[in-house]
Design a protein around this motif. Sequence first.
Motif, PDB file in Angstrom:
ATOM      1  N   PRO A  23       0.792  -1.240   0.000  1.00 55.17           N
ATOM      2  CA  PRO A  23       0.000   0.000   0.000  1.00 55.17           C
ATOM      3  C   PRO A  23       0.820   1.284   0.000  1.00 55.17           C
ATOM      4  CG  PRO A  23      -0.905  -1.578   1.558  1.00 55.17           C
ATOM      5  CD  PRO A  23       0.380  -2.165   1.065  1.00 55.17           C
ATOM      6  N   LEU A  24       1.924   1.310   0.739  1.00 52.95           N
ATOM      7  CA  LEU A  24       2.715   2.529   0.833  1.00 52.95           C
ATOM      8  C   LEU A  24       3.704   2.678  -0.318  1.00 52.95           C
ATOM      9  CD1 LEU A  24       2.775   4.837   2.992  1.00 52.95           C
ATOM     10  CD2 LEU A  24       4.878   3.795   3.856  1.00 52.95           C
ATOM     11  N   VAL A  25       3.885   1.603  -1.093  1.00 54.79           N
ATOM     12  CA  VAL A  25       4.884   1.615  -2.168  1.00 54.79           C
ATOM     13  C   VAL A  25       4.246   1.047  -3.434  1.00 54.79           C
ATOM     14  CG1 VAL A  25       7.311   1.173  -2.670  1.00 54.79           C
ATOM     15  CG2 VAL A  25       6.512   1.018  -0.328  1.00 54.79           C
ATOM     16  N   GLY A  64       9.666  -2.279   6.504  1.00 52.83           N
ATOM     17  CA  GLY A  64      10.189  -2.319   5.144  1.00 52.83           C
ATOM     18  C   GLY A  64       9.458  -1.363   4.224  1.00 52.83           C
ATOM     19  N   GLN A  65       8.134  -1.288   4.366  1.00 54.29           N
ATOM     20  CA  GLN A  65       7.380  -0.349   3.528  1.00 54.29           C
ATOM     21  C   GLN A  65       7.813   1.094   3.784  1.00 54.29           C
ATOM     22  OE1 GLN A  65       3.199  -0.693   2.543  1.00 54.29           O
ATOM     23  NE2 GLN A  65       3.041  -2.525   3.823  1.00 54.29           N
ATOM     24  N   GLY A 179      14.035   0.946   9.375  1.00 53.66           N
ATOM     25  CA  GLY A 179      12.589   1.122   9.393  1.00 53.66           C
ATOM     26  C   GLY A 179      11.986   0.275  10.495  1.00 53.66           C
ATOM     27  N   ASP A 180      11.163   0.877  11.352  1.00 56.19           N
ATOM     28  CA  ASP A 180      10.618   0.121  12.489  1.00 56.19           C
ATOM     29  C   ASP A 180       9.248   0.654  12.901  1.00 56.19           C
ATOM     30  OD1 ASP A 180      11.510  -1.852  14.855  1.00 56.19           O
ATOM     31  OD2 ASP A 180      10.365  -0.188  15.684  1.00 56.19           O
ATOM     32  N   PRO A 181       8.272  -0.259  13.128  1.00 55.98           N
ATOM     33  CA  PRO A 181       6.927   0.158  13.530  1.00 55.98           C
ATOM     34  C   PRO A 181       6.684   0.044  15.037  1.00 55.98           C
ATOM     35  CG  PRO A 181       6.848  -2.096  12.793  1.00 55.98           C
ATOM     36  CD  PRO A 181       8.311  -1.677  12.739  1.00 55.98           C
TER      37      PRO A 181
END
Length: 220
Positions: A23-25, A64-65, A179-181
């Motif tokens: 969705p983000l890419v 990753g996104q 990248g980290d959520p």
Amino acid sequence: MTPRVIADPTAFIRAETRLLAPPLVPEIVLHLAAESLPIWQRTEEELGKIGLPPPFWAFAWAGGQALARHVLDHPGIVRGKRVLDFAAGSGLVGIAACKAGAACVTCADIDPFAHAATALNAAENGVAPLTVVAADVIGTQGGWDVVLAGDIAYERDLATKVFAWLETLQSAGAEVWIGDPGRSYLPRGRLEKVADYAVPVSRELEDAEIKATSVWRPRR
């Protein structure tokens, strides 16, 4: 009884996934699981018998996104540089680096199914040069100018080992981007936040449909 070995990871991936855009890419398409539960069950039944890890390569994880989006929106991070996509999974971040103009990209993952998934995904996106390696690269120098790492703070011992290595690489001159959520073992006190993203994800995999995800760099 000897476990049945799946001789063709590429065929397994083609059979168990669909070509989807994260969705983000949306610029990138990947072989992804349309639903999480069936492929987890299949891999537990089929791949677990031969000691392979879960199918992390079948999902576009939030870290990753966000990292791939950041690289595509800021191509100067990688343009003309030698890039490592660490714990590459599907190869999403490495493919983004290729699209952003990296001189060469190495996607490293210890799962042989991730190697096959990355090769398939690179071909679908028409990117080159991209190299997939099976070696555990933690602790090595490698000669990379840029190291990209998404979603690597989900297990305590691994995170401790990886972040110490990433800091060593940065001290040696590499640029490190993470990248980290909001994973439990992200050492926030040793990092500086660069950007925030709201990443659509599957509630089957995460605790929300939108994950607040950040891009970080080790403090100098």
